[in-house]
Motif scaffolding. Structure first.
Motif, short mmCIF file in Angstrom:
data_model
loop_
_atom_site.label_atom_id
_atom_site.label_comp_id
_atom_site.label_asym_id
_atom_site.label_seq_id
_atom_site.Cartn_x
_atom_site.Cartn_y
_atom_site.Cartn_z
N MET A 109 0.93 -1.21 0.10
CA MET A 109 -0.05 0.11 0.08
C MET A 109 0.76 1.23 -0.20
SD MET A 109 -2.93 0.94 2.65
CE MET A 109 -4.15 -0.21 2.24
N GLU A 110 0.53 2.24 -0.76
CA GLU A 110 1.34 3.41 -1.18
C GLU A 110 1.13 4.36 0.36
OE1 GLU A 110 3.30 4.34 -3.47
OE2 GLU A 110 3.03 2.36 -4.48
N GLN A 111 2.12 4.88 0.60
CA GLN A 111 1.90 5.92 1.66
C GLN A 111 1.03 6.99 1.90
OE1 GLN A 111 4.07 5.67 4.50
NE2 GLN A 111 2.82 7.01 5.49
N ASN A 112 0.80 7.45 0.49
CA ASN A 112 -0.54 8.38 0.52
C ASN A 112 -1.82 7.67 0.85
OD1 ASN A 112 1.18 10.34 -0.37
ND2 ASN A 112 0.23 10.62 -2.20
N GLU A 113 -2.07 6.27 0.52
CA GLU A 113 -3.14 5.62 0.63
C GLU A 113 -3.31 5.38 2.23
OE1 GLU A 113 -6.83 3.92 0.48
OE2 GLU A 113 -5.72 5.20 -0.81
N VAL A 114 -2.21 5.05 3.01
CA VAL A 114 -2.14 4.57 4.40
C VAL A 114 -2.27 6.08 5.06
CG1 VAL A 114 -0.54 4.30 6.13
CG2 VAL A 114 -0.15 3.11 4.11
N LEU A 115 -1.93 7.26 4.81
CA LEU A 115 -2.06 8.53 5.17
C LEU A 115 -3.63 8.71 5.11
CD1 LEU A 115 -1.21 11.02 6.72
CD2 LEU A 115 -0.73 12.06 4.46
N LYS A 116 -4.05 8.66 3.92
CA LYS A 116 -5.62 8.90 3.83
C LYS A 116 -6.49 7.99 4.77
CE LYS A 116 -5.55 8.48 -0.64
NZ LYS A 116 -5.97 8.53 -1.78
N ARG A 117 -6.27 6.88 4.77
CA ARG A 117 -6.86 5.81 5.77
C ARG A 117 -6.70 6.36 7.39
NH1 ARG A 117 -7.14 0.40 3.20
NH2 ARG A 117 -8.54 -0.21 5.33
N VAL A 118 -5.61 6.47 7.61
CA VAL A 118 -5.28 7.07 8.91
C VAL A 118 -5.92 8.20 9.31
CG1 VAL A 118 -3.32 8.30 10.52
CG2 VAL A 118 -2.87 6.05 9.36
N ILE A 119 -6.04 9.25 8.36
CA ILE A 119 -6.83 10.25 8.41
C ILE A 119 -8.46 10.13 8.59
CG2 ILE A 119 -7.84 12.42 7.10
CD1 ILE A 119 -4.96 12.60 5.88
N GLY A 120 -9.03 8.99 7.96
CA GLY A 120 -10.21 8.60 7.98
C GLY A 120 -10.46 8.04 9.45
N ILE A 121 -9.39 7.16 10.13
CA ILE A 121 -9.52 6.88 11.55
C ILE A 121 -9.67 8.17 12.51
CG2 ILE A 121 -8.12 5.54 13.30
CD1 ILE A 121 -7.42 3.57 11.12
N LEU A 122 -8.92 8.91 12.07
CA LEU A 122 -8.94 10.30 13.03
C LEU A 122 -9.92 11.04 13.28
CD1 LEU A 122 -4.91 11.41 12.62
CD2 LEU A 122 -6.24 9.91 14.57
N THR A 123 -10.57 11.07 11.91
CA THR A 123 -11.91 11.82 11.57
C THR A 123 -12.87 11.02 12.38
OG1 THR A 123 -11.11 12.68 9.50
CG2 THR A 123 -13.40 12.54 9.99
N GLN A 124 -13.04 9.59 12.42
CA GLN A 124 -13.75 8.72 12.99
C GLN A 124 -13.53 8.99 14.56
OE1 GLN A 124 -16.52 7.30 11.23
NE2 GLN A 124 -17.19 6.90 13.38
N ALA A 125 -12.53 8.82 14.81
CA ALA A 125 -12.24 9.33 16.35
C ALA A 125 -13.29 10.18 17.00
CB ALA A 125 -10.93 9.27 16.64
N GLY A 126 -13.26 11.54 16.48
CA GLY A 126 -13.99 12.30 17.07
C GLY A 126 -15.64 11.75 17.40
N THR A 127 -16.01 10.99 16.15
CA THR A 127 -17.35 10.46 16.46
C THR A 127 -17.36 9.46 17.66
OG1 THR A 127 -17.79 10.65 14.32
CG2 THR A 127 -19.20 9.23 15.22
N TRP A 128 -16.37 8.81 17.61
CA TRP A 128 -16.13 7.59 18.87
C TRP A 128 -16.14 8.32 19.99
CZ3 TRP A 128 -11.24 4.97 16.46
CH2 TRP A 128 -11.68 4.02 15.36
N ILE A 129 -15.34 9.37 20.24
CA ILE A 129 -15.23 9.99 21.46
C ILE A 129 -16.64 10.56 22.04
CG2 ILE A 129 -14.47 12.17 22.66
CD1 ILE A 129 -11.35 11.46 21.04
N HIS A 130 -17.28 11.51 21.17
CA HIS A 130 -18.58 11.98 21.61
C HIS A 130 -19.61 10.72 21.76
CE1 HIS A 130 -16.88 15.87 20.78
NE2 HIS A 130 -16.77 15.58 19.52
N ASP A 131 -19.80 9.78 21.04
CA ASP A 131 -20.49 8.79 21.19
C ASP A 131 -20.50 7.65 22.19
OD1 ASP A 131 -21.90 10.33 19.20
OD2 ASP A 131 -21.49 8.83 17.59
N LEU A 132 -19.19 7.89 22.68
CA LEU A 132 -18.86 6.66 23.50
C LEU A 132 -19.67 6.30 24.88
CD1 LEU A 132 -16.61 4.35 23.82
CD2 LEU A 132 -15.20 6.14 25.34
N PRO A 133 -20.22 7.52 25.53
CA PRO A 133 -20.98 6.96 26.61
C PRO A 133 -22.43 6.37 26.05
CG PRO A 133 -20.27 8.99 26.60
CD PRO A 133 -19.73 8.75 25.45
N ALA A 134 -22.82 6.49 25.01
CA ALA A 134 -24.03 6.02 24.32
C ALA A 134 -23.75 4.81 23.57
CB ALA A 134 -24.80 7.13 23.33
#
Length: 117
Positions: A1-26
């Motif tokens: 996997m190319e570095q740019n693709e890995v970076l984009k996937r990591v960005i997706g995870i970090l973006t999703q992490a915001g949702t995880w944090i806000h939704d965690l109690p529920a």
């Protein structure tokens, strides 16, 4: 996997992490399993299958695993470090006109359009 693709996937995870944090109690366990699947998918895509000979000793196994995974772990670490640095730099300069999501979106766009970004 190319570095740019890995970076984009990591960005997706970090973006999703915001949702995880806000939704965690529920969230219930099934929600977390689904969300964590994104991380598992990235690891499955990036990490190679490692063949270990049945007669390998512990030292040989360590060497085989290190050689097979070292570059991929560096690739993931670099992507997370790049994203962290972009976010930290904006924070440290005191910019209030950009959200974390804005920074991650700009980084994703650069990864999409610039080779080796």
């Amino acid at each position: 996997m190319e570095q740019n693709e890995v970076l984009k996937r990591v960005i997706g995870i970090l973006t999703q992490a915001g949702t995880w944090i806000h939704d965690l109690p529920a969230a219930d366990d099934s929600d977390l399993d689904t969300e964590q699947g994104i991380v598992s998918d990235l690891l499955n895509d990036v990490m190679p299958v490692v063949a270990i000979p049945s007669n390998a000793n512990a030292e040989e196994i360590a060497s085989i695993v290190s050689e097979a995974l070292g570059g991929r772990i560096l690739q993931l670490t670099t992507a997370f470090a790049m994203a962290f640095w972009e976010l930290a730099e904006v924070h440290d300069t005191g910019r209030t006109d950009l959200s974390s999501l804005d920074v991650l979106q700009a980084l994703a766009l650069r990864a999409e359009t610039e080779p080796g970004a």
